[in-house]
Design a protein around this motif. Structure first.
Motif, PDB file in Angstrom:
ATOM      1  N   ASP A   8      19.063  -5.230   8.064  1.00  0.00           N
ATOM      2  CA  ASP A   8      19.283  -3.806   8.336  1.00  0.00           C
ATOM      3  C   ASP A   8      19.214  -2.982   7.051  1.00  0.00           C
ATOM      4  O   ASP A   8      18.666  -1.878   7.041  1.00  0.00           O
ATOM      5  CB  ASP A   8      20.640  -3.594   9.011  1.00  0.00           C
ATOM      6  CG  ASP A   8      20.641  -4.053  10.455  1.00  0.00           C
ATOM      7  OD1 ASP A   8      19.542  -4.157  11.049  1.00  0.00           O
ATOM      8  OD2 ASP A   8      21.738  -4.299  10.987  1.00  0.00           O
ATOM      9  N   ARG A  11      15.565  -2.871   5.947  1.00  0.00           N
ATOM     10  CA  ARG A  11      14.870  -1.966   6.859  1.00  0.00           C
ATOM     11  C   ARG A  11      15.195  -0.511   6.531  1.00  0.00           C
ATOM     12  O   ARG A  11      14.327   0.360   6.530  1.00  0.00           O
ATOM     13  CB  ARG A  11      15.274  -2.292   8.299  1.00  0.00           C
ATOM     14  CG  ARG A  11      14.273  -1.884   9.329  1.00  0.00           C
ATOM     15  CD  ARG A  11      14.666  -2.369  10.724  1.00  0.00           C
ATOM     16  NE  ARG A  11      14.611  -3.825  10.811  1.00  0.00           N
ATOM     17  CZ  ARG A  11      15.622  -4.590  11.184  1.00  0.00           C
ATOM     18  NH1 ARG A  11      16.788  -4.080  11.505  1.00  0.00           N
ATOM     19  NH2 ARG A  11      15.496  -5.901  11.241  1.00  0.00           N
ATOM     20  N   GLY A  12      16.466  -0.232   6.207  1.00  0.00           N
ATOM     21  CA  GLY A  12      16.858   1.124   5.842  1.00  0.00           C
ATOM     22  C   GLY A  12      16.229   1.576   4.539  1.00  0.00           C
ATOM     23  O   GLY A  12      15.867   2.742   4.375  1.00  0.00           O
ATOM     24  N   ALA A  14      13.323   0.483   3.347  1.00  0.00           N
ATOM     25  CA  ALA A  14      11.880   0.645   3.562  1.00  0.00           C
ATOM     26  C   ALA A  14      11.537   1.823   4.461  1.00  0.00           C
ATOM     27  O   ALA A  14      10.379   2.243   4.499  1.00  0.00           O
ATOM     28  CB  ALA A  14      11.307  -0.639   4.154  1.00  0.00           C
ATOM     29  N   MET A  15      12.505   2.401   5.162  1.00  0.00           N
ATOM     30  CA  MET A  15      12.221   3.491   6.107  1.00  0.00           C
ATOM     31  C   MET A  15      12.256   4.868   5.451  1.00  0.00           C
ATOM     32  O   MET A  15      12.634   5.849   6.087  1.00  0.00           O
ATOM     33  CB  MET A  15      13.214   3.445   7.280  1.00  0.00           C
ATOM     34  CG  MET A  15      13.044   2.227   8.150  1.00  0.00           C
ATOM     35  SD  MET A  15      11.377   2.032   8.719  1.00  0.00           S
ATOM     36  CE  MET A  15      11.460   2.779  10.296  1.00  0.00           C
ATOM     37  N   ASP A  17      10.584   8.318   3.912  1.00  0.00           N
ATOM     38  CA  ASP A  17       9.450   9.120   4.371  1.00  0.00           C
ATOM     39  C   ASP A  17       8.291   9.016   3.382  1.00  0.00           C
ATOM     40  O   ASP A  17       8.434   8.499   2.274  1.00  0.00           O
ATOM     41  CB  ASP A  17       9.865  10.572   4.593  1.00  0.00           C
ATOM     42  CG  ASP A  17      10.443  11.211   3.349  1.00  0.00           C
ATOM     43  OD1 ASP A  17      10.866  10.470   2.446  1.00  0.00           O
ATOM     44  OD2 ASP A  17      10.464  12.447   3.281  1.00  0.00           O
ATOM     45  N   TYR A  21       7.797   7.936  -0.784  1.00  0.00           N
ATOM     46  CA  TYR A  21       6.923   6.872  -1.260  1.00  0.00           C
ATOM     47  C   TYR A  21       5.947   7.390  -2.317  1.00  0.00           C
ATOM     48  O   TYR A  21       5.703   6.727  -3.327  1.00  0.00           O
ATOM     49  CB  TYR A  21       6.145   6.228  -0.111  1.00  0.00           C
ATOM     50  CG  TYR A  21       6.868   5.077   0.535  1.00  0.00           C
ATOM     51  CD1 TYR A  21       6.888   3.827  -0.071  1.00  0.00           C
ATOM     52  CD2 TYR A  21       7.526   5.226   1.747  1.00  0.00           C
ATOM     53  CE1 TYR A  21       7.540   2.759   0.511  1.00  0.00           C
ATOM     54  CE2 TYR A  21       8.180   4.168   2.341  1.00  0.00           C
ATOM     55  CZ  TYR A  21       8.180   2.943   1.727  1.00  0.00           C
ATOM     56  OH  TYR A  21       8.840   1.887   2.299  1.00  0.00           O
ATOM     57  N   TYR A  61      18.092   5.239  -0.905  1.00  0.00           N
ATOM     58  CA  TYR A  61      18.857   4.728   0.237  1.00  0.00           C
ATOM     59  C   TYR A  61      20.359   4.794  -0.044  1.00  0.00           C
ATOM     60  O   TYR A  61      21.146   5.205   0.822  1.00  0.00           O
ATOM     61  CB  TYR A  61      18.433   3.294   0.538  1.00  0.00           C
ATOM     62  CG  TYR A  61      19.304   2.599   1.555  1.00  0.00           C
ATOM     63  CD1 TYR A  61      19.164   2.871   2.904  1.00  0.00           C
ATOM     64  CD2 TYR A  61      20.263   1.671   1.171  1.00  0.00           C
ATOM     65  CE1 TYR A  61      19.960   2.237   3.849  1.00  0.00           C
ATOM     66  CE2 TYR A  61      21.056   1.030   2.093  1.00  0.00           C
ATOM     67  CZ  TYR A  61      20.900   1.320   3.432  1.00  0.00           C
ATOM     68  OH  TYR A  61      21.698   0.692   4.351  1.00  0.00           O
TER      69      TYR A  61
END
Length: 117
Positions: A8, A11-12, A14-15, A17, A21, A61
């Motif tokens: 999790d 995933r957080g 890598a998520m 916007d 990036y 993050y």
């Protein structure tokens, strides 16, 4: 023990916007060029670059999860928090390189070649 909490978090991280990036990628490219020019071992820039990129994403993050807001401007906030994450990642990578260097030196036999001559 489950890997679900770790997945999790990854995933957080890598998520992010696409703007994040692009900004973090640009900062990583600049850092790569500076490291390539300044480090005595040019290959370390290739080793440090992915860690710096993921450090930037992790800084963003962590700021989002901890509720840290530097400014209301999203672009400036992204740059500041990802730069802080990149600095922490670079520090950790330098510590790991020094630790690996110490471990490799510990396995070499200690000799005094000047005394033998």
């Amino acid at each position: 023990m489950s890997l679900e909490p770790i997945l999790d978090i990854v995933r957080g991280i890598a998520m992010a916007d696409s703007m994040s990036y692009w900004l973090i990628g640009t900062l990583t490219a600049v850092a790569f060029l500076l490291m390539r020019a300044m480090l005595p071992v040019k290959g370390l820039a290739y080793v440090f670059a992915p860690a710096i990129f993921w450090g930037g994403l992790t800084g963003l993050y962590a700021a989002r999860e901890l509720g840290i807001v530097v400014t209301s401007e999203k672009t400036v906030h992204t740059i500041v928090m990802s730069t802080a994450g990149m600095i922490v990642a670079l520090f950790l990578m330098m510590c790991l390189v020094r630790l690996a260097d110490r471990a490799m030196r510990a396995t070499k036999p200690v000799t005094n070649s000047a005394a033998r001559a």
